[in-house]
Write an enzyme that holds these catalytic residues in place. Structure first.
Site, PDB file in Angstrom:
ATOM      1  N   PRO A 153     -38.632  18.752  40.913  1.00  8.70           N
ATOM      2  CA  PRO A 153     -38.448  17.592  41.802  1.00  8.70           C
ATOM      3  C   PRO A 153     -38.628  16.224  41.141  1.00  8.70           C
ATOM      4  O   PRO A 153     -39.549  15.469  41.438  1.00  8.70           O
ATOM      5  CB  PRO A 153     -39.492  17.833  42.890  1.00  8.70           C
ATOM      6  N   CYS A 154     -37.676  15.866  40.299  1.00  2.77           N
ATOM      7  CA  CYS A 154     -37.727  14.581  39.602  1.00  2.77           C
ATOM      8  C   CYS A 154     -37.577  13.405  40.561  1.00  2.77           C
ATOM      9  O   CYS A 154     -37.988  12.287  40.239  1.00  2.77           O
ATOM     10  CB  CYS A 154     -36.671  14.526  38.510  1.00  2.77           C
ATOM     11  N   HIS A 155     -37.045  13.651  41.750  1.00  2.00           N
ATOM     12  CA  HIS A 155     -36.882  12.570  42.731  1.00  2.00           C
ATOM     13  C   HIS A 155     -38.230  12.069  43.240  1.00  2.00           C
ATOM     14  O   HIS A 155     -38.303  10.987  43.811  1.00  2.00           O
ATOM     15  CB  HIS A 155     -36.005  13.040  43.899  1.00  2.00           C
TER      16      HIS A 155
END
Length: 175
Positions: free
Chosen positions: A131-133
Site C-alpha cells: 500500500p504505497c498510497h
C-alpha cells in the site's frame, strides 16, 4: 516463475479504473493502475490467462467492498534490497494508516533516507497489496503517486470510510 518462464496477465475493472495484474505463475509480480508512471506494458510473450489471479481478484474485491480480506497473497516484486525493505515496511501499515516518507525512513532505521524511500515507494510494482498510497508528505499532504493523485485521494478516502464503518482493527496488516 514457471519452469518454462511464462508470465501471465489479466485486466480487472475496479472503482479506480482497469488494473493490470501480472504473475509468474506462482506469485503476483505486478499490479498496476491505468497509466501509472512506472507500469509495465503487456509484452507479446505474456500469456493472457485469468487463472493464476483468482486469489488476487478475491483480495481486490474484498478491498474495494471495504471488507477485510482473509487472503495473504504471495508476491514476488523485483527490486533492490532497499526497495524490498521499503515495500515490506509498507505491508506493515494498518488499513487506513498514513505515514510520512521521513517517518517510514525512520522506521527502517535510515532517518535521512526520506527521499530514497519516496523513490522506492514510487517504483512499487504491486500497488494496493503493497500500500504505497498510504505514504503522504510532511504534515499529511498528498504528494506524488505513480497511479495519479486522484487515485491516491480516492484510496485514502475509501480506507477512511471503511475503517470508520468496520473498525480498522479488523483489517490485517497486509491489506
Amino acid at each position: 516463475m514457471t519452469s518454462d518462464g511464462t508470465i501471465y496477465h489479466t485486466t480487472l475493472r475496479s472503482p479506480i479504473g482497469d488494473l493490470l495484474i501480472v504473475s509468474n505463475g506462482e506469485a503476483l509480480t505486478g499490479l498496476y493502475t491505468e497509466q501509472a508512471r512506472y507500469a509495465r506494458a503487456v509484452e507479446d510473450s505474456w500469456k493472457p490467462d485469468p487463472g493464476p489471479f483468482r486469489e488476487a481478484e478475491r483480495w481486490l474485491q474484498a478491498y474495494f467492498e471495504g471488507e477485510p480480506s482473509p487472503f495473504d497473497l504471495r508476491i514476488a516484486p523485483r527490486g533492490t534490497d532497499f526497495q524490498h525493505a521499503v515495500w515490506s515496511a509498507l505491508r506493515t501499515l494498518r488499513f487506513g494508516e498514513r505515514v510520512g516518507y521521513g517517518e517510514l525512513a525512520r522506521r527502517l532505521g535510515r532517518p535521512g533516507a526520506g527521499r530514497a524511500v519516496g523513490h522506492a515507494n514510487a517504483r512499487n510494482p504491486i500497488s494496493l497489496v503493497v500500500p504505497c498510497h498510504r505514504v503522504v508528505g510532511a504534515g499529511g499532504g498528498l504528494t506524488g503517486y505513480a497511479g495519479g493523485l486522484d487515485r491516491k485521494l480516492w484510496l485514502l478516502e475509501h480506507e477512511a470510510r471503511c475503517a470508520a464503518r468496520t473498525g480498522a482493527s479488523r483489517w490485517s496488516s497486509a491489506g
